[in-house]
Design an enzyme around this catalytic site. Structure first.
Site, PDB file in Angstrom:
ATOM      1  N   LYS A   1     108.874  57.160  13.333  1.00  0.00           N
ATOM      2  CA  LYS A   1     109.074  58.608  13.267  1.00  0.00           C
ATOM      3  C   LYS A   1     107.770  59.368  13.486  1.00  0.00           C
ATOM      4  O   LYS A   1     107.704  60.318  14.267  1.00  0.00           O
ATOM      5  CB  LYS A   1     109.677  58.981  11.912  1.00  0.00           C
ATOM      6  CG  LYS A   1     109.675  60.477  11.589  1.00  0.00           C
ATOM      7  CD  LYS A   1     110.164  60.735  10.187  1.00  0.00           C
ATOM      8  CE  LYS A   1     110.118  62.218   9.853  1.00  0.00           C
ATOM      9  NZ  LYS A   1     108.741  62.687   9.587  1.00  0.00           N
ATOM     10  N   ASN A   2     106.716  58.967  12.777  1.00  0.00           N
ATOM     11  CA  ASN A   2     105.467  59.731  12.850  1.00  0.00           C
ATOM     12  C   ASN A   2     104.781  59.610  14.203  1.00  0.00           C
ATOM     13  O   ASN A   2     104.007  60.490  14.582  1.00  0.00           O
ATOM     14  CB  ASN A   2     104.526  59.303  11.726  1.00  0.00           C
ATOM     15  CG  ASN A   2     105.018  59.747  10.360  1.00  0.00           C
ATOM     16  OD1 ASN A   2     105.833  60.661  10.253  1.00  0.00           O
ATOM     17  ND2 ASN A   2     104.548  59.092   9.309  1.00  0.00           N
TER      18      ASN A   2
ATOM     19  N   ASP B   1     109.062  68.472   4.416  1.00  0.00           N
ATOM     20  CA  ASP B   1     109.209  68.054   3.020  1.00  0.00           C
ATOM     21  C   ASP B   1     108.516  69.011   2.060  1.00  0.00           C
ATOM     22  O   ASP B   1     107.462  69.571   2.371  1.00  0.00           O
ATOM     23  CB  ASP B   1     108.588  66.661   2.818  1.00  0.00           C
ATOM     24  CG  ASP B   1     109.428  65.561   3.451  1.00  0.00           C
ATOM     25  OD1 ASP B   1     110.657  65.701   3.450  1.00  0.00           O
ATOM     26  OD2 ASP B   1     108.848  64.587   3.921  1.00  0.00           O
TER      27      ASP B   1
ATOM     28  N   MET C   1      97.085  62.595  -1.965  1.00  0.00           N
ATOM     29  CA  MET C   1      97.170  63.606  -0.909  1.00  0.00           C
ATOM     30  C   MET C   1      98.129  64.750  -1.206  1.00  0.00           C
ATOM     31  O   MET C   1      97.907  65.877  -0.787  1.00  0.00           O
ATOM     32  CB  MET C   1      97.550  62.932   0.416  1.00  0.00           C
ATOM     33  CG  MET C   1      96.487  61.967   0.926  1.00  0.00           C
ATOM     34  SD  MET C   1      96.849  61.396   2.594  1.00  0.00           S
ATOM     35  CE  MET C   1      95.527  60.191   2.815  1.00  0.00           C
TER      36      MET C   1
ATOM     37  N   ASP D   1     102.908  57.542   2.569  1.00  0.00           N
ATOM     38  CA  ASP D   1     104.361  57.569   2.709  1.00  0.00           C
ATOM     39  C   ASP D   1     105.054  56.398   2.031  1.00  0.00           C
ATOM     40  O   ASP D   1     106.284  56.420   1.866  1.00  0.00           O
ATOM     41  CB  ASP D   1     104.745  57.585   4.192  1.00  0.00           C
ATOM     42  CG  ASP D   1     104.512  58.947   4.840  1.00  0.00           C
ATOM     43  OD1 ASP D   1     104.261  59.913   4.096  1.00  0.00           O
ATOM     44  OD2 ASP D   1     104.574  59.044   6.069  1.00  0.00           O
TER      45      ASP D   1
ATOM     46  N   ARG E   1     108.876  70.471  10.768  1.00  0.00           N
ATOM     47  CA  ARG E   1     107.417  70.404  10.682  1.00  0.00           C
ATOM     48  C   ARG E   1     106.806  69.846  11.966  1.00  0.00           C
ATOM     49  O   ARG E   1     105.714  70.221  12.360  1.00  0.00           O
ATOM     50  CB  ARG E   1     106.978  69.563   9.486  1.00  0.00           C
ATOM     51  CG  ARG E   1     105.453  69.591   9.342  1.00  0.00           C
ATOM     52  CD  ARG E   1     104.951  69.195   7.996  1.00  0.00           C
ATOM     53  NE  ARG E   1     103.504  69.325   7.934  1.00  0.00           N
ATOM     54  CZ  ARG E   1     102.846  70.442   7.661  1.00  0.00           C
ATOM     55  NH1 ARG E   1     103.505  71.546   7.393  1.00  0.00           N
ATOM     56  NH2 ARG E   1     101.525  70.472   7.632  1.00  0.00           N
TER      57      ARG E   1
END
Length: 434
Positions: A22-23, A121, A341, A319, A97
């Protein structure tokens, strides 16, 4: 809103193939805006965030052709700049996003871009300063309308610059790189992110004709070129999904083989699960997770409690901390989970406590988990998924729990995990979408 009904406590078995990352997808897809030639991308995951971004590109005028279930051809030879002024574009950008990733390519190729503050998110503050500061150093001029609408433009080509990023932001680095590849002169980016997905973007851009040195390091040097051409690109498997499947196998005492993992790109993920006592066996590029009745958390050499924390690459990805925290609830021993983070990402632990987990939330960033060593199973409850990663962590908890659980707002899980209910059902899980 959809929900999952989960009947837990069942051991799973079989093979599962991770989806495309996904990223990586959110960066790679926006890079097609840098050329008017065709770009073919394969191993694209069928998930909500990626589908929304493809829809946004199509509405902007990019030609999109679906060649197979996971392969698309894109051609941005007729981008409609006027679409950026429409209410439809504002609504799309605000809901996703990943829309922030169009800034660098659009500014580099067309000299302007605008964007509402993107969604995503609710895991804490996620400022865009690194993106805009970097693009301004390349010659972009930023104006802010109200509190949440950005316009950035340039007169003529962007120009190369030296910059030391205040944080090694993955998406910030990607945006700056995509701006710099078409800038005039040399750009040097120090404290650049160097995650595998950023490396994938750089390698793709090089095949398109970009000149980038230092790929894989935190110091990138980019010599701008006048134009880029088309290419073909295959995305990596999703490392977060691979880690989620390892955690699922451990929590449910299941024997699972995760196929085609690109193990050399996983960094600290396998060793971090091993610190929780989980056995892993590499079989070529597959990961075999055997069924384990018990797994024990390691300690430091002096006997002190293990701490697992996130960090920029090559550190552990943030993540996966939600999954690791859930896995620790049934281990033998104690671990401190330190989420550095994002200050809201641990707030889902109240659901785990309601399920019977022993967790002390020390502050917004730290949680101490006292493992139950499988002596007491978690029990099913009704809960809501607050974000993508917490959502899949709660799903893993529900699959290991005694009895029935209902997870509401599973659209959050769908944003990052492709057909997760169907794929886990094929392993023997009892999940029903309501």
């Amino acid at each position: 809103m959809a929900s999952f009904e989960v009947i837990g406590g069942k051991a799973l078995k079989g093979e599962i193939v991770p989806q495309g990352a996904k990223n990586e997808a959110l960066q790679i897809l926006c890079a097609v805006l840098l050329t008017d030639e065709p770009v073919t991308i394969s191993n694209i995951p069928e998930i909500r965030d990626v589908n929304k971004l493809i829809e946004l590109l199509r509405d902007m005028g990019v030609k999109v052709g679906k060649l197979s279930p996971d392969t698309y051809r894109f051609q941005a030879d007729a981008v409609n700049l006027d679409y950026l002024d429409t209410p439809e574009f504002v609504a799309q950008g605000r809901a996703l996003r990943g829309s922030v990733m169009i800034l660098g390519p659009m500014l580099a190729r067309f000299g302007k871009c605008q964007l509402p503050k993107p969604g995503g998110d609710k895991i804490g503050r996620r400022p865009l300063d690194t993106h805009f500061v970097g693009l301004e150093k390349l010659g972009g001029k930023l104006t802010l309308e109200g509190k949440d609408f950005y316009r950035i433009s340039t007169e003529g080509r962007l120009h190369g610059a030296y910059m030391l990023l205040d944080e090694a932001s993955v998406t910030g680095t990607a945006n700056i790189v995509m701006g710099a590849v078409l800038a005039e002169g040399i750009t040097t980016i120090y404290n650049a992110a160097c995650e595998p997905y950023l490396q994938q973007l750089c390698k793709m851009l090089v095949r398109m004709g970009a000149k980038i040195n230092g790929i894989g390091s935190n110091l990138l040097t980019i010599e701008g070129v006048e134009r880029l051409g088309g290419t073909e690109h295959r995305m990596l498997p999703d490392m977060i999904e691979i880690g989620s499947f390892i955690g699922l196998a451990a929590m449910t005492g299941s024997e699972i083989t995760i196929k085609d993992c690109q193990i050399q790109e996983l960094g600290l993920i396998p060793d971090t699960f091993r610190k929780l006592g989980i056995q892993l066996e590499f079989r070529g590029d597959d990961i075999f997770v055997p069924a384990q009745e018990h797994y024990e958390i390691a300690t430091y050499l002096d006997g002190s409690i293990l701490t697992i924390s996130d960090h920029t690459w090559p550190g552990l990805t943030p993540d996966l901390l939600s999954v690791l925290l859930v896995v620790a609830t049934q281990a033998k021993g104690t671990v401190l989970i330190h989420q550095k983070m994002f200050e809201s990402r641990l707030f889902f632990v109240d659901k785990l406590i309601d399920m019977g987990a022993q967790i002390i939330l020390c502050d917004p960033h730290r949680a101490t988990v006292i493992g139950l060593d499988q002596r007491n199973q978690l029990h099913g409850i009704t809960m809501t998924s607050p974000d993508i990663r917490a959502g899949v962590a709660l799903l893993i908890a529900a699959l290991s729990a005694d009895g029935r659980s209902v997870i509401e707002n599973v659209e959050q899980i769908d944003r990052g995990y492709q057909y997760i209910d169907k794929r886990l059902t094929a392993l023997g899980a009892q999940i029903r979408r309501l």
